[in-house]
Design a protein around this motif. Structure first.
Motif, PDB file in Angstrom:
ATOM      1  N   SER A  46       0.900  -1.268   0.076  1.00 59.37           N
ATOM      2  CA  SER A  46      -0.052   0.070  -0.021  1.00 59.37           C
ATOM      3  C   SER A  46       0.869   1.310  -0.081  1.00 59.37           C
ATOM      4  CB  SER A  46      -1.062   0.044   1.133  1.00 59.37           C
ATOM      5  OG  SER A  46      -0.217   0.098   2.356  1.00 59.37           O
ATOM      6  N   LEU A  47       2.064   1.115   0.445  1.00 60.16           N
ATOM      7  CA  LEU A  47       3.094   2.360   0.333  1.00 60.16           C
ATOM      8  C   LEU A  47       3.447   2.674  -1.121  1.00 60.16           C
ATOM      9  CD1 LEU A  47       5.306   1.459   3.495  1.00 60.16           C
ATOM     10  CD2 LEU A  47       3.180   2.770   3.336  1.00 60.16           C
ATOM     11  N   PHE A  48       3.302   1.657  -2.110  1.00 61.36           N
ATOM     12  CA  PHE A  48       3.690   1.920  -3.565  1.00 61.36           C
ATOM     13  C   PHE A  48       2.339   2.395  -4.129  1.00 61.36           C
ATOM     14  CE2 PHE A  48       7.714  -0.334  -3.873  1.00 61.36           C
ATOM     15  CZ  PHE A  48       7.837  -1.005  -2.611  1.00 61.36           C
ATOM     16  N   LEU A  49       2.784   3.681  -4.638  1.00 64.26           N
ATOM     17  CA  LEU A  49       1.581   4.480  -5.602  1.00 64.26           C
ATOM     18  C   LEU A  49       1.353   4.239  -6.954  1.00 64.26           C
ATOM     19  CD1 LEU A  49       1.723   8.056  -3.787  1.00 64.26           C
ATOM     20  CD2 LEU A  49       0.276   6.064  -3.098  1.00 64.26           C
ATOM     21  N   HIS A  50       2.706   3.749  -7.563  1.00 63.15           N
ATOM     22  CA  HIS A  50       2.805   3.617  -8.973  1.00 63.15           C
ATOM     23  C   HIS A  50       2.997   2.125  -9.596  1.00 63.15           C
ATOM     24  CE1 HIS A  50       2.686   7.679  -9.417  1.00 63.15           C
ATOM     25  NE2 HIS A  50       3.524   7.971  -8.206  1.00 63.15           N
ATOM     26  N   GLU A  51       3.256   1.155  -8.414  1.00 65.10           N
ATOM     27  CA  GLU A  51       3.653  -0.165  -8.680  1.00 65.10           C
ATOM     28  C   GLU A  51       2.780  -1.099  -7.979  1.00 65.10           C
ATOM     29  OE1 GLU A  51       5.712  -1.456 -11.068  1.00 65.10           O
ATOM     30  OE2 GLU A  51       6.726   0.155 -11.534  1.00 65.10           O
ATOM     31  N   ARG A  52       2.386  -2.014  -8.665  1.00 62.54           N
ATOM     32  CA  ARG A  52       1.543  -3.209  -8.065  1.00 62.54           C
ATOM     33  C   ARG A  52       2.679  -4.201  -7.413  1.00 62.54           C
ATOM     34  NH1 ARG A  52      -3.796  -4.278  -9.154  1.00 62.54           N
ATOM     35  NH2 ARG A  52      -3.763  -3.131 -11.075  1.00 62.54           N
ATOM     36  N   VAL A  53       2.778  -4.175  -6.181  1.00 62.67           N
ATOM     37  CA  VAL A  53       3.798  -4.991  -5.484  1.00 62.67           C
ATOM     38  C   VAL A  53       3.488  -6.277  -4.893  1.00 62.67           C
ATOM     39  CG1 VAL A  53       5.872  -4.613  -3.949  1.00 62.67           C
ATOM     40  CG2 VAL A  53       5.450  -2.923  -5.564  1.00 62.67           C
ATOM     41  N   HIS A  54       4.373  -7.518  -5.060  1.00 66.84           N
ATOM     42  CA  HIS A  54       4.058  -8.442  -4.263  1.00 66.84           C
ATOM     43  C   HIS A  54       5.270  -8.614  -3.112  1.00 66.84           C
ATOM     44  CE1 HIS A  54       2.709 -12.815  -3.422  1.00 66.84           C
ATOM     45  NE2 HIS A  54       4.115 -12.942  -3.430  1.00 66.84           N
ATOM     46  N   VAL A  55       4.911  -9.088  -2.122  1.00 63.89           N
ATOM     47  CA  VAL A  55       5.995  -9.357  -0.996  1.00 63.89           C
ATOM     48  C   VAL A  55       6.094 -11.020  -1.016  1.00 63.89           C
ATOM     49  CG1 VAL A  55       6.569  -8.940   1.220  1.00 63.89           C
ATOM     50  CG2 VAL A  55       5.258  -7.029   0.236  1.00 63.89           C
ATOM     51  N   ASP A  56       7.398 -11.271  -1.075  1.00 64.70           N
ATOM     52  CA  ASP A  56       7.832 -12.701  -0.727  1.00 64.70           C
ATOM     53  C   ASP A  56       8.682 -12.730   0.477  1.00 64.70           C
ATOM     54  OD1 ASP A  56       8.502 -12.602  -4.270  1.00 64.70           O
ATOM     55  OD2 ASP A  56       6.875 -13.863  -3.437  1.00 64.70           O
ATOM     56  N   VAL A  57       8.197 -13.879   1.357  1.00 65.77           N
ATOM     57  CA  VAL A  57       8.909 -14.032   2.497  1.00 65.77           C
ATOM     58  C   VAL A  57       9.816 -14.936   2.362  1.00 65.77           C
ATOM     59  CG1 VAL A  57       8.693 -14.478   5.022  1.00 65.77           C
ATOM     60  CG2 VAL A  57       6.719 -13.297   4.064  1.00 65.77           C
ATOM     61  N   VAL A  58      11.004 -14.726   2.548  1.00 64.92           N
ATOM     62  CA  VAL A  58      12.197 -15.874   2.250  1.00 64.92           C
ATOM     63  C   VAL A  58      12.909 -15.839   3.795  1.00 64.92           C
ATOM     64  CG1 VAL A  58      14.347 -16.116   0.900  1.00 64.92           C
ATOM     65  CG2 VAL A  58      12.355 -14.874   0.047  1.00 64.92           C
TER      66      VAL A  58
END
Length: 493
Positions: free
Chosen positions: A443-455
């Motif tokens: 939600s902090l990204f305004l211009h990219e649709r970001v996915h978070v991977d836990v590694v």
């Protein structure tokens, strides 16, 4: 009959001034004001103690910045002797470490004796489980704590007693005066944009100190400044950038100086902020372990805070750069002695003078605290204060089971959260704090649709200096298949 100890019994019946309520000028600003909700609450007694310390020491600590360097070194050596002997006696970690090299109390007579002691780091302290003996069991003594990861991403709880808290508080007041160029007055508001409220929000109602959340919209903050009219402001550089973009003139609200902290900014950026905001903007170099390390004067020189910590540069290279090794002079309760927090610095030659009048030594150049940002499309970055605020609320909390973390953007739309857990056996359990981080970061990204991977990893990327990189974007990017940047309507929060 035994008398009950009381510094001033009449004052103990009074109430602590509710700074947060006094600073709540309207219902819209209220949700953004940080309340002092620490486990150890401030009381009239604690505020009276801190005020008396300030009143009794302010002339001496104001004068100390102009003392002959040899006088400062002599004072530091006496402090270090007592600190090391006390740590050897009271704390098993130091007793075992120092006994292994043949140290006994009283052995430190000169600085060369002190320099024979081993250098320690956060990993050693975390692995040893170092804590003051009273932290676990002595209910008769007030113990304050702070949870920190710093820029290393390795979580550590730091304990302080009342003397340490008071020492930090009075040095902070002098720090404000150095930035202002004049004395603080009891009615002067101090104002900060930060993750948490100060431990001491006033001294019996005077010298009020209020904290606003970094999520506060800039238009609300400027309205609040106009109503409260603080004399000095502490803020993240990334928050000041938001004010600069709106061409805010802080001098119109009574502000006389701004101090940046927590994030690195360049002298050029601070010069720009000074021009646009129309008040001097100077930087602060600090950590939970040492409190104030160095302050930037108006001559743009970083002076070590010689009565907060004793700093050495270990094994400097041919150009003078080496690891900063520090000894905290204000926290005898959980001392950090010859502690390497990972930063690489170079000190200016001894005896260098400064137009500000301070004779404290100066840092000539940093190689630590490099910029750490996540990219939000071409030429844009996610505000680092927002990212660090989210980390502070989720990953740094002890219940998160996170020992160490690192955020690595591997593509425009992919971020890896690399983790080491405090208890790997609990890896498969539900973790609401970790889930909240994964859910909220995009939600902090305004211009990219970001996915978070836990590694889950065993090792972390480092800078050339050896310091861990907490937040960074790596290498050349390619967008993951099937994804696209956000469109303008979806970018609106």
């Amino acid at each position: 009959m035994t008398e009950v100890y009381s510094p001033d019994s009449a004052l103990l019946d009074s109430k602590v001034r509710d700074i947060e309520s006094d600073a709540t000028t309207n219902d819209r600003i209220g949700p953004y004001i940080r309340r002092n909700d620490r486990q150890v609450r401030e009381t009239p007694k604690s505020q009276l103690r801190t005020r008396r310390k300030w009143e009794s020491e302010k002339r001496r600590i104001r004068a100390r910045v102009r003392l002959d360097p040899q006088e400062v070194r002599a004072w530091q050596l006496e402090r270090v002797r007592a600190l090391v002997d006390g740590a050897f006696t009271a704390i098993p970690f130091y007793r075992e470490l120092y006994a292994a090299v043949g140290f006994e109390p009283g052995d430190i007579v000169t600085w060369s004796d002190f320099e024979q002691l081993p250098v320690v780091n956060k990993r050693m302290i975390v692995d040893a489980g170092m804590s003051p003996p009273t932290a676990a069991g002595d209910a008769r003594r007030t113990v304050h704590s702070a949870r920190t990861s710093g820029s290393s991403g390795l979580n550590l709880t730091i304990y302080q007693d009342n003397a340490s808290v008071d020492h930090r508080a009075v040095l902070n007041m002098r720090h404000c005066e150095l930035a202002l160029g004049s004395e603080l007055r009891p009615q002067d508001w101090r104002y900060q944009v930060y993750f948490a409220a100060e431990r001491i929000t006033s001294l019996l109602g005077d010298y009020p100190y209020v904290t606003l959340a970094q999520e506060c919209p800039t238009e609300l903050l400027t309205e609040h400044l106009e109503q409260l009219r603080p004399r000095i402001v502490f803020a993240f550089p990334s928050y000041l950038q938001r004010l600069v973009e709106r061409d805010v003139a802080l001098d119109a609200f009574g502000v006389e100086a701004v101090i940046t902290n927590s994030e690195r900014s360049s002298p050029q950026e601070r010069e720009k902020y000074t021009r646009v905001l129309r008040v001097p903007v100077v930087d602060e170099y600090s950590s939970e372990e040492f409190s104030l390390i160095a302050y930037e004067c108006r001559q743009r020189r970083y002076h070590l805070v010689e009565d907060s910590a004793y700093l050495e540069v270990a094994q400097p290279d041919d150009s003078g750069f080496g690891h900063m090794v520090g000894t905290s002079l204000g926290n005898a309760f959980m001392p950090f002695i010859r502690y390497d927090q990972g930063d690489v610095v170079r000190l200016a030659p001894p005896g260098a003078s400064c137009g500000c009048g301070s004779r404290f030594r100066t840092i000539d150049a940093f190689r630590g605290r490099e910029d750490e940002t996540l990219r939000d499309g071409p030429g844009r970055a996610v505000p680092s204060d927002a990212v660090l605020g989210l980390c502070d609320r989720t990953l740094v909390v002890q219940e998160s089971n996170v020992l160490q973390y690192q955020l690595v953007q591997t593509a425009p739309d992919r971020v890896q959260l690399r983790l080491r857990l405090s208890d790997p056996a609990r890896r498969g359990e539900d973790n609401a704090l970790l889930d909240a981080f994964v859910r909220e970061l995009p939600s902090l990204f305004l211009h990219e649709r970001v996915h978070v991977d836990v590694v889950h990893v065993d090792a972390f990327e480092t800078f050339a200096s050896g310091k861990r990189r907490l937040i960074f974007a790596e290498g050349a990017w390619t967008r993951a298949a099937g994804t696209a940047p956000r469109t303008a309507p979806e970018a609106v929060r």
